[in-house]
Design an enzyme around this catalytic site. Structure first.
Site, PDB file in Angstrom:
ATOM      1  N   TYR A 100     -67.450 -13.758 -75.649  1.00 30.23           N
ATOM      2  CA  TYR A 100     -66.665 -14.091 -74.463  1.00 30.23           C
ATOM      3  C   TYR A 100     -67.451 -14.982 -73.490  1.00 30.23           C
ATOM      4  CZ  TYR A 100     -62.574 -11.026 -75.044  1.00 30.23           C
ATOM      5  OH  TYR A 100     -61.403 -10.455 -75.447  1.00 30.23           O
ATOM      6  N   LYS A 119     -70.215  -5.798 -87.779  1.00 27.60           N
ATOM      7  CA  LYS A 119     -69.931  -6.632 -88.951  1.00 27.60           C
ATOM      8  C   LYS A 119     -71.277  -7.116 -89.492  1.00 27.60           C
ATOM      9  CE  LYS A 119     -67.039  -8.777 -91.734  1.00 27.60           C
ATOM     10  NZ  LYS A 119     -66.134  -8.055 -92.676  1.00 27.60           N
ATOM     11  N   ASP A 144     -63.780  -4.120 -89.975  1.00 31.44           N
ATOM     12  CA  ASP A 144     -62.520  -4.192 -90.737  1.00 31.44           C
ATOM     13  C   ASP A 144     -62.116  -2.818 -91.254  1.00 31.44           C
ATOM     14  OD1 ASP A 144     -64.736  -4.315 -92.384  1.00 31.44           O
ATOM     15  OD2 ASP A 144     -63.956  -5.871 -93.708  1.00 31.44           O
ATOM     16  N   ASP A 150     -62.150  -5.404 -77.755  1.00 33.71           N
ATOM     17  CA  ASP A 150     -60.854  -5.896 -77.273  1.00 33.71           C
ATOM     18  C   ASP A 150     -59.775  -5.589 -78.306  1.00 33.71           C
ATOM     19  OD1 ASP A 150     -58.954  -7.410 -75.747  1.00 33.71           O
ATOM     20  OD2 ASP A 150     -59.227  -9.051 -77.174  1.00 33.71           O
ATOM     21  N   ASP A 200     -56.712  -2.181 -78.351  1.00 31.70           N
ATOM     22  CA  ASP A 200     -55.248  -2.330 -78.437  1.00 31.70           C
ATOM     23  C   ASP A 200     -54.709  -1.489 -79.594  1.00 31.70           C
ATOM     24  OD1 ASP A 200     -55.161  -4.169 -76.342  1.00 31.70           O
ATOM     25  OD2 ASP A 200     -53.765  -5.496 -77.396  1.00 31.70           O
TER      26      ASP A 200
HETATM   27  C1  IPM Z   1     -58.315  -6.973 -72.106  1.00 31.35           C
HETATM   28  C2  IPM Z   1     -57.617  -8.312 -72.133  1.00 31.35           C
HETATM   29  C3  IPM Z   1     -58.578  -9.382 -71.630  1.00 31.35           C
HETATM   30  C4  IPM Z   1     -59.780  -9.380 -72.564  1.00 31.35           C
HETATM   31  C5  IPM Z   1     -57.956 -10.775 -71.503  1.00 31.35           C
HETATM   32  C6  IPM Z   1     -56.741 -10.783 -70.621  1.00 31.35           C
HETATM   33  C7  IPM Z   1     -58.964 -11.799 -71.027  1.00 31.35           C
HETATM   34  O1  IPM Z   1     -57.129  -8.571 -73.409  1.00 31.35           O
HETATM   35  O2  IPM Z   1     -58.765  -6.566 -71.023  1.00 31.35           O
HETATM   36  O3  IPM Z   1     -58.403  -6.336 -73.150  1.00 31.35           O
HETATM   37  O4  IPM Z   1     -59.736 -10.008 -73.615  1.00 31.35           O
HETATM   38  O5  IPM Z   1     -60.768  -8.734 -72.226  1.00 31.35           O
HETATM   39 MG    MG Z   2     -57.300  -6.939 -74.739  1.00 33.59          MG
END
Ligand code: IPM
Ligand code: MG
Length: 358
Positions: free
Chosen positions: A140, A190, A222, A246, A250
């Protein structure tokens, strides 16, 4: 007074932050937390009004506060902008400026929501994990980065880089979290391909010597993605770098039923903490009063716990959310396609939580 900076941001950010703020005001009175609120812009709304996704003035104000509560950033209006001036840059900048290297993303199932998961109930049963994501390093932020045209051919690069100190400090946070939970830590990497992951392996092993009471496992990213849908209950704490964290957070959120439920805390070495829902700005439903405010309300519980030392208030908020779900109240995201359930909006969900609290 404890100063709280609200950064509602874009899309559904303002609606969910409004409900969460009202919850915080209520617990502030009930538990005498002496909170004082201020508000500033971040993301697309800041680009529109201040020509930058996060102004220096806002960063300075954040530093003076006890905690920051953030909604979400981004939306189609700003989608064609170069990465360096996009709404997301505001979020990345505030994390970096405040030194918030440790991002805690707990994902557990509320039993009342087990049916909302896309996984079978017997697989969902018992999910209670914490993703500890490194937040201020890795691909990042690594240099060099950027796009170029070289001899008529367009190319682009990003750099994944970590030094041993960055890895050691996030690993310590994760081990300490595991000590307070089920004493199991999974390091996700990884290392069969990436040099960066090989450094993580070495450093994680070194730090592990200080935590003999915690069982450590290494898992390729993975196969971790696969195991999260196959056997999610096996995970306790997961530690990993910025990009893998990240993605996996999710996934972890969704298997518990909805991305709309997952809170997060971003912490550094003391100082101010930042709290935000894991979901994004959801521009498709913004302004319609249908967003789920619970992830932000649960982020407020984390704020009470980590920035105010108010565990009692945190537990009360969590209990109120559990209660509202047990009463059967649902926002649209908490209902699977074919279920015939009446849903409520963002404002009403916030009101229900506050009713439970008072
Ligand atoms: C998160 C989001 C952010 C990230 C984006 C919006 C930059 O996806 O907080 O998980 O990738 O960190
Ligand atoms: Mg995110």
């Amino acid at each position: 007074m404890n100063r709280i900076l609200l950064l509602p941001g874009d899309g559904i950010g303002p609606e969910v932050v409004r409900e969460a703020r009202a919850v915080l005001e209520l617990v502030s009175r009930r538990f005498d937390l002496k909170l004082e609120f201020e508000e500033a812009l971040i993301g697309g709304s800041a680009i529109d009004a201040e020509e930058t996704p996060l102004s220096d003035a806002t960063v300075a104000r954040a530093r003076e506060c006890q905690a920051v509560l953030l909604g979400a950033v981004g939306g189609p209006k700003w989608d064609d902008m170069p990465v360096d001036i996009r709404p997301e840059k505001g979020l990345l900048r505030i994390r970096k400026e405040l030194g918030l290297f440790a991002n805690l993303r707990p994902a557990s199932v509320f039993p009342a929501l087990a049916a909302a998961s896309s996984l079978r109930p017997e697989i969902v049963d018992g999910i209670d994990l914490l993703v500890v994501r490194e937040l201020t390093g890795g691909i990042y932020f690594g240099e060099p980065r950027g796009r170029a045209t070289v001899e008529g051919t367009r190319e682009a690069r990003n750099t994944m880089v970590y030094d041993e100190h960055e890895v050691a400090r996030i690993t310590r946070v994760a081990f300490e979290a595991a000590q307070g939970r089920r004493q199991h830590l999974t390091h996700v990497h990884k290392a069969n391909v990436l040099d960066v992951s090989q450094l993580w392996m070495d450093v994680v092993e070194e730090v592990a010597r200080d935590f003999p009471d915690v069982e450590l496992a290494h898992q390729l990213v993975d196969s971790c993605a696969m195991l999260l849908v196959r056997e999610p209950a096996r995970f306790d704490v997961i530690v990993t770098g910025n990009l893998f964290g990240d993605i996996l957070s999710d996934e972890a959120a969704m298997i518990t039923g909805s991305l709309g439920m997952l809170p997060s805390a971003s912490l550094g070495e003391g100082g101010v903490g930042l709290f935000e829902p894991v979901h994004g700005s959801a521009p498709d439903i913004a302004g319609q009063d249908v967003a789920n405010p619970l992830a932000t309300i649960l982020s407020v519980a984390m704020l009470c716990e980590h920035s105010l030392g108010a565990s009692e208030a945190a537990r009360a908020i969590e209990a109120a959310v559990t209660g509202v779900l047990e009463d059967g109240h649902r926002t649209g995201d908490l209902v699977l396609g074919d279920e015939n359930v009446e849903t409520i909006g963002c404002t009403e969900m916030g009101e229900r939580v506050r009713e439970k609290l008072s």
